[in-house]
Design a protein around this motif. Structure first.
Motif, PDB file in Angstrom:
ATOM      1  N   LEU A 163       0.825  -1.205   0.000  1.00 47.50           N
ATOM      2  CA  LEU A 163       0.000   0.000   0.000  1.00 47.50           C
ATOM      3  C   LEU A 163       0.864   1.262   0.000  1.00 47.50           C
ATOM      4  CD1 LEU A 163      -2.792  -1.085   2.503  1.00 47.50           C
ATOM      5  CD2 LEU A 163      -3.051  -0.707   0.029  1.00 47.50           C
ATOM      6  N   SER A 164       1.973   1.249   0.745  1.00 49.36           N
ATOM      7  CA  SER A 164       2.830   2.443   0.749  1.00 49.36           C
ATOM      8  C   SER A 164       3.489   2.642  -0.603  1.00 49.36           C
ATOM      9  CB  SER A 164       3.878   2.368   1.869  1.00 49.36           C
ATOM     10  OG  SER A 164       4.846   1.368   1.629  1.00 49.36           O
ATOM     11  N   ARG A 165       3.900   1.551  -1.266  1.00 44.01           N
ATOM     12  CA  ARG A 165       4.461   1.669  -2.619  1.00 44.01           C
ATOM     13  C   ARG A 165       3.409   2.209  -3.586  1.00 44.01           C
ATOM     14  NH1 ARG A 165       6.853  -3.484  -1.595  1.00 44.01           N
ATOM     15  NH2 ARG A 165       5.188  -4.454  -2.817  1.00 44.01           N
ATOM     16  N   HIS A 166       2.176   1.719  -3.434  1.00 41.04           N
ATOM     17  CA  HIS A 166       1.078   2.191  -4.281  1.00 41.04           C
ATOM     18  C   HIS A 166       0.886   3.700  -4.128  1.00 41.04           C
ATOM     19  CE1 HIS A 166      -2.782   2.133  -6.352  1.00 41.04           C
ATOM     20  NE2 HIS A 166      -3.330   2.745  -5.326  1.00 41.04           N
ATOM     21  N   PHE A 167       0.943   4.176  -2.900  1.00 42.29           N
ATOM     22  CA  PHE A 167       0.772   5.611  -2.665  1.00 42.29           C
ATOM     23  C   PHE A 167       1.916   6.413  -3.264  1.00 42.29           C
ATOM     24  CE2 PHE A 167       1.293   9.431   0.019  1.00 42.29           C
ATOM     25  CZ  PHE A 167       0.058  10.027  -0.222  1.00 42.29           C
ATOM     26  N   ILE A 168       3.143   5.947  -3.085  1.00 40.41           N
ATOM     27  CA  ILE A 168       4.300   6.645  -3.653  1.00 40.41           C
ATOM     28  C   ILE A 168       4.190   6.683  -5.184  1.00 40.41           C
ATOM     29  CG2 ILE A 168       6.809   6.662  -3.891  1.00 40.41           C
ATOM     30  CD1 ILE A 168       5.828   7.323  -1.077  1.00 40.41           C
ATOM     31  N   ASP A 169       3.755   5.575  -5.780  1.00 40.62           N
ATOM     32  CA  ASP A 169       3.591   5.543  -7.236  1.00 40.62           C
ATOM     33  C   ASP A 169       2.544   6.558  -7.695  1.00 40.62           C
ATOM     34  OD1 ASP A 169       5.491   3.569  -7.479  1.00 40.62           O
ATOM     35  OD2 ASP A 169       4.047   1.922  -7.629  1.00 40.62           O
ATOM     36  N   LEU A 170       1.470   6.694  -6.927  1.00 42.04           N
ATOM     37  CA  LEU A 170       0.444   7.684  -7.268  1.00 42.04           C
ATOM     38  C   LEU A 170       1.025   9.099  -7.243  1.00 42.04           C
ATOM     39  CD1 LEU A 170      -2.635   6.334  -5.245  1.00 42.04           C
ATOM     40  CD2 LEU A 170      -2.337   6.284  -7.735  1.00 42.04           C
ATOM     41  N   LEU A 171       1.826   9.374  -6.227  1.00 38.17           N
ATOM     42  CA  LEU A 171       2.449  10.695  -6.136  1.00 38.17           C
ATOM     43  C   LEU A 171       3.399  10.942  -7.298  1.00 38.17           C
ATOM     44  CD1 LEU A 171       3.342  11.056  -2.335  1.00 38.17           C
ATOM     45  CD2 LEU A 171       1.396  12.052  -3.543  1.00 38.17           C
ATOM     46  N   LYS A 172       4.228   9.939  -7.595  1.00 36.46           N
ATOM     47  CA  LYS A 172       5.235  10.116  -8.645  1.00 36.46           C
ATOM     48  C   LYS A 172       4.598  10.259 -10.024  1.00 36.46           C
ATOM     49  CE  LYS A 172       9.326   8.038  -6.567  1.00 36.46           C
ATOM     50  NZ  LYS A 172      10.339   6.961  -6.647  1.00 36.46           N
ATOM     51  N   ALA A 173       3.402   9.692 -10.199  1.00 40.02           N
ATOM     52  CA  ALA A 173       2.726   9.826 -11.485  1.00 40.02           C
ATOM     53  C   ALA A 173       2.404  11.288 -11.783  1.00 40.02           C
ATOM     54  CB  ALA A 173       1.446   9.001 -11.490  1.00 40.02           C
ATOM     55  N   HIS A 174       2.200  12.065 -10.720  1.00 41.45           N
ATOM     56  CA  HIS A 174       1.890  13.486 -10.886  1.00 41.45           C
ATOM     57  C   HIS A 174       3.098  14.380 -10.604  1.00 41.45           C
ATOM     58  CE1 HIS A 174      -2.454  12.902 -11.368  1.00 41.45           C
ATOM     59  NE2 HIS A 174      -2.343  11.951 -10.467  1.00 41.45           N
ATOM     60  N   LYS A 175       4.032  13.869  -9.791  1.00 37.42           N
ATOM     61  CA  LYS A 175       5.233  14.638  -9.440  1.00 37.42           C
ATOM     62  C   LYS A 175       6.465  13.768  -9.690  1.00 37.42           C
ATOM     63  CE  LYS A 175       3.415  17.845  -5.942  1.00 37.42           C
ATOM     64  NZ  LYS A 175       3.933  19.080  -6.550  1.00 37.42           N
ATOM     65  N   PRO A 176       6.885  13.612 -10.936  1.00 37.84           N
ATOM     66  CA  PRO A 176       8.057  12.769 -11.229  1.00 37.84           C
ATOM     67  C   PRO A 176       9.314  13.243 -10.509  1.00 37.84           C
ATOM     68  CG  PRO A 176       6.880  13.347 -13.244  1.00 37.84           C
ATOM     69  CD  PRO A 176       6.303  14.190 -12.155  1.00 37.84           C
ATOM     70  N   GLU A 177       9.345  14.507 -10.162  1.00 38.81           N
ATOM     71  CA  GLU A 177      10.522  15.057  -9.482  1.00 38.81           C
ATOM     72  C   GLU A 177      10.535  14.770  -7.991  1.00 38.81           C
ATOM     73  OE1 GLU A 177       7.333  18.161  -8.982  1.00 38.81           O
ATOM     74  OE2 GLU A 177       7.908  16.668 -10.481  1.00 38.81           O
ATOM     75  N   LEU A 178       9.510  14.082  -7.498  1.00 42.63           N
ATOM     76  CA  LEU A 178       9.423  13.783  -6.063  1.00 42.63           C
ATOM     77  C   LEU A 178      10.695  13.097  -5.575  1.00 42.63           C
ATOM     78  CD1 LEU A 178       7.529  13.622  -3.500  1.00 42.63           C
ATOM     79  CD2 LEU A 178       6.990  11.300  -4.270  1.00 42.63           C
ATOM     80  N   GLU A 179      11.267  13.612  -4.506  1.00 42.91           N
ATOM     81  CA  GLU A 179      12.466  13.018  -3.906  1.00 42.91           C
ATOM     82  C   GLU A 179      12.039  12.181  -2.702  1.00 42.91           C
ATOM     83  OE1 GLU A 179      16.721  14.383  -1.862  1.00 42.91           O
ATOM     84  OE2 GLU A 179      15.371  15.880  -2.744  1.00 42.91           O
ATOM     85  N   VAL A 180      12.434  10.915  -2.689  1.00 44.86           N
ATOM     86  CA  VAL A 180      12.030  10.008  -1.614  1.00 44.86           C
ATOM     87  C   VAL A 180      13.256   9.506  -0.866  1.00 44.86           C
ATOM     88  CG1 VAL A 180      10.832   7.866  -1.024  1.00 44.86           C
ATOM     89  CG2 VAL A 180       9.987   9.282  -2.915  1.00 44.86           C
ATOM     90  N   ASP A 181      13.260   9.731   0.432  1.00 47.87           N
ATOM     91  CA  ASP A 181      14.278   9.176   1.330  1.00 47.87           C
ATOM     92  C   ASP A 181      13.633   7.966   1.998  1.00 47.87           C
ATOM     93  OD1 ASP A 181      16.263   8.596   3.132  1.00 47.87           O
ATOM     94  OD2 ASP A 181      16.070  10.445   4.290  1.00 47.87           O
ATOM     95  N   TYR A 182      14.156   6.772   1.714  1.00 48.12           N
ATOM     96  CA  TYR A 182      13.501   5.539   2.153  1.00 48.12           C
ATOM     97  C   TYR A 182      14.265   4.868   3.285  1.00 48.12           C
ATOM     98  CZ  TYR A 182      11.492   0.852   2.063  1.00 48.12           C
ATOM     99  OH  TYR A 182      10.896  -0.336   2.419  1.00 48.12           O
ATOM    100  N   LEU A 183      13.521   4.376   4.275  1.00 55.75           N
ATOM    101  CA  LEU A 183      14.102   3.632   5.385  1.00 55.75           C
ATOM    102  C   LEU A 183      13.231   2.428   5.680  1.00 55.75           C
ATOM    103  CD1 LEU A 183      16.055   3.292   7.826  1.00 55.75           C
ATOM    104  CD2 LEU A 183      14.505   4.797   9.118  1.00 55.75           C
ATOM    105  N   ASP A 184      13.840   1.261   5.742  1.00 61.53           N
ATOM    106  CA  ASP A 184      13.145   0.028   6.121  1.00 61.53           C
ATOM    107  C   ASP A 184      13.640  -0.351   7.520  1.00 61.53           C
ATOM    108  OD1 ASP A 184      12.193  -2.512   6.535  1.00 61.53           O
ATOM    109  OD2 ASP A 184      12.763  -3.273   4.562  1.00 61.53           O
TER     110      ASP A 184
END
Length: 209
Positions: free
Chosen positions: A20-41
């Motif tokens: 679900l979190s990947r799905h949300f990030i993909d939705l954001l990037k579809a509209h904001k390709p320049e989105l910068e994501v700092d990822y932590l697992d």
């Protein structure tokens, strides 16, 4: 916009909260390709649990900290810097035994830092330094919605509201996918559809701001 994205599920690729979190990030990037994501697992890079030296070091004035104290706080300092560099946050996790995974609790314990992520005013007030745009995506095996038999057992939501509210997130957004594990296939599918519908609406609001 810079986004700090944290996953906490131990199930890795079998995880609904991660999907679900990947799905949300993909939705954001579809509209904001320049989105910068700092990822932590945090299930992989789990912050150290608080120990005696860490506790003493956090309450010792910075100029008086020994090299050992500085080393004890180094990873926490770095986490706080990443947190404060972000404009928005996505925190995804399953509910474990009615609350959060211990890895995410360790994350919280490492980012609640006096004079870093919150300040104490001269009048004794507390001021959080985080940005106020935060989304919590949670998955629950059972149905803990109000009015359900387990509706009073949700210790996760109030704990997250309290910790992050203290750090400045006054109005967090929650998307809770439930019931999943302890439900029929039709109920699970409906829960995930509801969650994705909510996430699409939130993504639309975020890209519009």
């Amino acid at each position: 916009m810079k986004l700090f994205h944290v996953d906490a599920s131990a199930k890795r690729e079998w995880s609904n909260s991660r999907a679900l979190s990947r799905h949300f990030i993909d939705l954001l990037k579809a509209h904001k390709p320049e989105l910068e994501v700092d990822y932590l697992d945090v299930s992989v890079d789990t912050p150290a649990h608080v120990d005696e030296l860490f506790t003493i070091a956090t309450y010792t004035p910075e100029a008086q900290r020994t090299p050992a104290m500085q080393q004890a706080l180094e990873a926490s300092d770095a986490l706080c810097a990443r947190l404060l560099a972000a404009d928005a946050y996505v925190f995804a996790m399953p509910m474990y035994n009615f609350s959060m995974p211990s890895s995410f609790k360790a994350f919280i314990d490492n980012i609640v830092r006096t004079n870093l992520t919150y300040k104490i005013g001269e009048d004794g007030s507390y001021v959080g330094k985080m940005a106020d745009k935060a989304l919590f995506i949670t998955t629950r095996g059972a149905d803990l919605r109000p009015g359900k038999p387990l509706g009073g057992m949700d210790a996760l939501t109030p704990a997250l509201r309290a910790a992050f509210g203290f750090l400045g997130v006054a109005a967090p957004t929650f998307v809770d996918a439930q019931p999943l594990t302890f439900s029929a296939a039709e109920e699970r599918e409906a829960a995930l559809v509801r969650a994705k519908t909510e996430l699409a609406a939130i993504a639309g609001r975020w890209v519009g701001t």
